[in-house]
Design a protein around this motif. Structure first.
Motif, PDB file in Angstrom:
ATOM      1  N   THR A  57     -20.075 -33.611  36.211  1.00  0.00           N
ATOM      2  CA  THR A  57     -18.650 -33.490  35.916  1.00  0.00           C
ATOM      3  C   THR A  57     -18.154 -32.116  36.314  1.00  0.00           C
ATOM      4  O   THR A  57     -18.823 -31.107  36.067  1.00  0.00           O
ATOM      5  CB  THR A  57     -18.391 -33.716  34.412  1.00  0.00           C
ATOM      6  OG1 THR A  57     -18.837 -35.030  34.069  1.00  0.00           O
ATOM      7  CG2 THR A  57     -16.906 -33.594  34.078  1.00  0.00           C
ATOM      8  N   ILE A  58     -17.011 -32.088  36.945  1.00  0.00           N
ATOM      9  CA  ILE A  58     -16.305 -30.837  37.202  1.00  0.00           C
ATOM     10  C   ILE A  58     -15.315 -30.703  36.052  1.00  0.00           C
ATOM     11  O   ILE A  58     -14.387 -31.511  35.935  1.00  0.00           O
ATOM     12  CB  ILE A  58     -15.580 -30.869  38.559  1.00  0.00           C
ATOM     13  CG1 ILE A  58     -16.587 -31.064  39.685  1.00  0.00           C
ATOM     14  CG2 ILE A  58     -14.734 -29.616  38.762  1.00  0.00           C
ATOM     15  CD1 ILE A  58     -15.966 -31.345  41.038  1.00  0.00           C
ATOM     16  N   ASN A  59     -15.528 -29.733  35.176  1.00  0.00           N
ATOM     17  CA  ASN A  59     -14.639 -29.614  34.016  1.00  0.00           C
ATOM     18  C   ASN A  59     -13.316 -28.961  34.405  1.00  0.00           C
ATOM     19  O   ASN A  59     -13.149 -28.470  35.521  1.00  0.00           O
ATOM     20  CB  ASN A  59     -15.328 -28.894  32.856  1.00  0.00           C
ATOM     21  CG  ASN A  59     -15.620 -27.430  33.146  1.00  0.00           C
ATOM     22  OD1 ASN A  59     -14.915 -26.765  33.901  1.00  0.00           O
ATOM     23  ND2 ASN A  59     -16.680 -26.918  32.534  1.00  0.00           N
ATOM     24  N   GLU A  60     -12.373 -28.979  33.466  1.00  0.00           N
ATOM     25  CA  GLU A  60     -11.016 -28.478  33.735  1.00  0.00           C
ATOM     26  C   GLU A  60     -11.031 -27.035  34.212  1.00  0.00           C
ATOM     27  O   GLU A  60     -10.375 -26.684  35.187  1.00  0.00           O
ATOM     28  CB  GLU A  60     -10.134 -28.583  32.478  1.00  0.00           C
ATOM     29  CG  GLU A  60      -9.842 -29.981  32.023  1.00  0.00           C
ATOM     30  CD  GLU A  60     -10.855 -30.507  30.996  1.00  0.00           C
ATOM     31  OE1 GLU A  60     -11.958 -29.909  30.833  1.00  0.00           O
ATOM     32  OE2 GLU A  60     -10.560 -31.534  30.369  1.00  0.00           O
ATOM     33  N   ASP A  61     -11.802 -26.173  33.504  1.00  0.00           N
ATOM     34  CA  ASP A  61     -11.824 -24.750  33.822  1.00  0.00           C
ATOM     35  C   ASP A  61     -12.382 -24.508  35.226  1.00  0.00           C
ATOM     36  O   ASP A  61     -11.772 -23.810  36.029  1.00  0.00           O
ATOM     37  CB  ASP A  61     -12.646 -23.992  32.771  1.00  0.00           C
ATOM     38  CG  ASP A  61     -12.710 -22.506  33.073  1.00  0.00           C
ATOM     39  OD1 ASP A  61     -11.629 -21.877  33.187  1.00  0.00           O
ATOM     40  OD2 ASP A  61     -13.835 -21.986  33.211  1.00  0.00           O
ATOM     41  N   GLY A  63     -12.709 -26.656  37.672  1.00  0.00           N
ATOM     42  CA  GLY A  63     -11.832 -27.289  38.660  1.00  0.00           C
ATOM     43  C   GLY A  63     -10.691 -26.367  39.060  1.00  0.00           C
ATOM     44  O   GLY A  63     -10.383 -26.206  40.242  1.00  0.00           O
ATOM     45  N   THR A  69      -9.583 -28.689  41.839  1.00  0.00           N
ATOM     46  CA  THR A  69      -8.560 -29.533  41.228  1.00  0.00           C
ATOM     47  C   THR A  69      -7.457 -28.639  40.665  1.00  0.00           C
ATOM     48  O   THR A  69      -7.573 -27.413  40.662  1.00  0.00           O
ATOM     49  CB  THR A  69      -9.134 -30.400  40.082  1.00  0.00           C
ATOM     50  OG1 THR A  69      -9.393 -29.565  38.942  1.00  0.00           O
ATOM     51  CG2 THR A  69     -10.385 -31.142  40.494  1.00  0.00           C
ATOM     52  N   THR A  72      -7.660 -30.616  36.439  1.00  0.00           N
ATOM     53  CA  THR A  72      -8.063 -31.941  35.978  1.00  0.00           C
ATOM     54  C   THR A  72      -9.576 -32.054  36.071  1.00  0.00           C
ATOM     55  O   THR A  72     -10.170 -31.699  37.089  1.00  0.00           O
ATOM     56  CB  THR A  72      -7.420 -33.034  36.860  1.00  0.00           C
ATOM     57  OG1 THR A  72      -6.003 -32.869  36.833  1.00  0.00           O
ATOM     58  CG2 THR A  72      -7.795 -34.421  36.380  1.00  0.00           C
ATOM     59  N   ALA A  73     -10.205 -32.546  35.002  1.00  0.00           N
ATOM     60  CA  ALA A  73     -11.647 -32.802  35.037  1.00  0.00           C
ATOM     61  C   ALA A  73     -11.904 -34.058  35.861  1.00  0.00           C
ATOM     62  O   ALA A  73     -11.073 -34.972  35.900  1.00  0.00           O
ATOM     63  CB  ALA A  73     -12.188 -32.987  33.627  1.00  0.00           C
ATOM     64  N   SER A  75     -15.325 -36.723  37.218  1.00  0.00           N
ATOM     65  CA  SER A  75     -16.745 -37.068  37.304  1.00  0.00           C
ATOM     66  C   SER A  75     -17.083 -37.383  38.752  1.00  0.00           C
ATOM     67  O   SER A  75     -16.290 -37.999  39.461  1.00  0.00           O
ATOM     68  CB  SER A  75     -17.063 -38.274  36.426  1.00  0.00           C
ATOM     69  OG  SER A  75     -16.878 -37.934  35.075  1.00  0.00           O
TER      70      SER A  75
END
Length: 169
Positions: A57-61, A63, A69, A72-73, A75
């Motif tokens: 997962t690429i998390n919000e922070d 990203g 991104t 936005t998080a 997967s």
């Protein structure tokens, strides 16, 4: 003349060695944004025959900080042609949206990455799986390239072209 040729050859060999030594891996990982992750996984795993080898997962922070991104998080599901450390990664991710550009009908309809080529041992099982999924074969494919090799062109659910090359049997 011979001395000049030797110097040119030495420079060419050194430049080739330098270019090749700049990479820490001989693989290329390709990230593909898809509109529907389940449909794409069905196509690539059940149709083409790729294997799922992992996910992350690429998390919000991250990203946002990395520029991947807008915060936005997302997967990411990692697929390969075989579960091997030497195999390239085909990374699927979805933001749950359809593309903003029209689906291409031919490779020349747009710029950027338009197709992948997969060499196979036999087209027959792939053809059978793709027919079960009602995937359209483009042009008049499969079409022979040589006595033993055929070419099949299809599109994934988002319109990315997939070339499959190998013997029919």
């Amino acid at each position: 003349m011979i001395k000049t040729s030797l110097i040119v050859c030495t420079l060419l060999i050194n430049s080739i060695a330098f270019a090749q030594s700049n990479f820490s891996s001989k693989q290329i990982g390709i990230g593909v944004v898809v509109s529907d992750i389940d449909r794409s996984l069905d196509f690539y795993v059940k149709g083409i025959g790729m294997v799922k080898t992992g996910s992350f997962t690429i998390n919000e922070d991250f990203g946002k900080r990395s520029g991947l991104t807008d915060g936005t998080a997302v997967s990411v599901t990692v697929l390969k042609l075989e579960n091997s450390p030497d195999a390239n990664e085909w990374k699927l991710m979805s933001f749950g949206k359809k593309a903003k550009h029209p689906t291409q009908k031919t490779i020349g309809d747009d710029t950027g990455m338009q197709y992948i080529t997969i060499q196979v041992k036999s087209l027959k099982p792939i053809i059978e799986r793709l027919k079960q999924q009602k995937v359209a074969f483009l042009g008049t494919t499969p079409t022979p390239l040589s006595k033993d090799t055929h070419f099949l062109l299809v599109q994934d659910p988002d319109g990315n072209f997939v070339e499959l090359i190998g013997p029919l049997e």
